[in-house]
Design a protein around this motif. Sequence first.
Motif, PDB file in Angstrom:
ATOM      1  N   ALA A 165       1.073  -1.084   0.098  1.00 24.64           N
ATOM      2  CA  ALA A 165      -0.226  -0.004   0.420  1.00 24.64           C
ATOM      3  C   ALA A 165       0.844   1.471   0.020  1.00 24.64           C
ATOM      4  O   ALA A 165       1.677   1.497   0.352  1.00 24.64           O
ATOM      5  N   ARG A 194      -4.657   2.596   5.947  1.00 26.03           N
ATOM      6  CA  ARG A 194      -3.646   1.803   5.743  1.00 26.03           C
ATOM      7  C   ARG A 194      -2.825   1.354   7.094  1.00 26.03           C
ATOM      8  O   ARG A 194      -2.582   0.032   7.474  1.00 26.03           O
ATOM      9  N   MET A 230       4.119  -1.546   4.271  1.00 28.97           N
ATOM     10  CA  MET A 230       3.297  -0.310   3.481  1.00 28.97           C
ATOM     11  C   MET A 230       4.399   1.417   3.721  1.00 28.97           C
ATOM     12  O   MET A 230       5.326   0.728   5.167  1.00 28.97           O
TER      13      MET A 230
END
Length: 531
Positions: free
Chosen positions: A57, A245, A257
Amino acid sequence: MTKSPILAVANPNDLSRRGFLQLGSFVIVTAAVSSCASPSSNSTPPKGGGSATLTVAVNRPITTLDNKLVPFDFQVTLQRAVHQALTWVGPDLEIVNVLADSIERTGSNEWTVKLNTDAKYSDGSPVTVADISKSIEMYKAVGGLTRFFGEWPTVQEVDEQTFVLQTPIPSSTMDSLMSYIMIAPADENKPEETDVPLGTGPYTITERNPQAGEFTLSRNESFWGPEAPQVETVKVRYIAEDSVRLAALKRGEIDVMDAVPPDAIAELESTDGIEVYRSPGTRLTHLFYNFRKPKSSPLSRASVREALTYAVDGQSLIKELFLDSVSELQGVVPQTLVGWYETGKYTYDPDKARSMLAAEGASDLEMTIIWEAGEFLSDAAVMEAIGDMLGQVGVKVSLKQFSSGDEILEWRQGKAGDWDVFANGFGNLTGQAIHSLQFLYASTPEMEKTRDSYQGFVFPEIAEVIVKASAEEDEAQRSEYLRTAQEQVWAQWPALWGFVQNNSLAYRSRVSGIELSPVNSYDLINVRVDS
């Protein structure tokens, strides 16, 4: 949870280039990375990889993996997985050969390159000299990297595997500069946006949704390297909100992330099943003055620009708003770069600021500060705090924030409105101080005619020294030029304040093999995912 400490960075000029970041007890092992990134000419076919999927992400939309259009930030990790360059910059800022079997300076204005004979595209076709030449032409046509190269090299073929990069002016860092140029087949390469699926990297693009900022990469089963990537599929998701996230990471919906919010690091480090990786960065963010001000403006004087710096309490900003996720700039380029010299430090002394401003007849200054939303962490809060600090020394500040992709370019060029300070970030992917110096401080009067200089900072005498540093073959003399240039820039007090962003990455414990380099990139071929 395992925590990779932020390194205490010594003067990189006291270290060898390969050993730059191998400090203290934190040692980055690069042999495995080099063997994967730069397969030797006698490499064996890839061994089979695993079948897992890695979901990553990101906090900014990735609209293209065309490196010549967006050669910065996290995109480079994905771009290098599909399209490789002649070289790349390793975890300790060393130059690693990739598509080049060798690259060496063979004259003041030339570098001789031998292609790796094993290098192949995903369809099995070989990398050719024509591909290199066309790729350079396309980057030149787009123009985004022109300031780094100065004058673009041309390719002179010697034989099918050998060519000479000829430069109009001498260049001492062409090996690192070529890490920017991702190679694609000549007949498919063009200057406009194109996500050419055919690459030499360990992955290929199999799905793309630019509007949503999502991509899917699949393992290149014909990858030419000695080892196959262990992750079969890499999925990239754009999730703008940090909280979303973070929640997705905790639930296991994503594996990795980037750009971890500083206020979430401690929590993540204490969460079972999650690891946090941090490394010193090479991205500079500074509050740069507008050097297009008329001589009648107090900001046209270095003494006034210096006075204002004493109003900013940088250490409080770092501790209270950045939560120790940045380091205060100690000079005019990041202290993590090879060739950096400490030319000065920012000092908080509001009484000195008031006294100097009064002596300059500038006690009633009015200033406009502009920046783009999301340019750095906690940007709005930081800018408001700096506005308050300037207010304490009698400066009236107006803050103007622009949305991403808004008309800030017109403003920074002075075409849409006047401003005094511009908060701007600049990444460095080569690890070399000379390239930041070239981009930021070597603008020419010709560039300023089209408003393409860096915020009007045009000092021919400084640019001349930077050009000499870029061309110089003798290492000692080049170092002296670098030091002189940085001292000359600092004497102009170009920025109100500045900092270097530390890189951060959070990932599930089932993921291994991530080595986040100072240029905020890692090699996907090394990543493993346990079922």
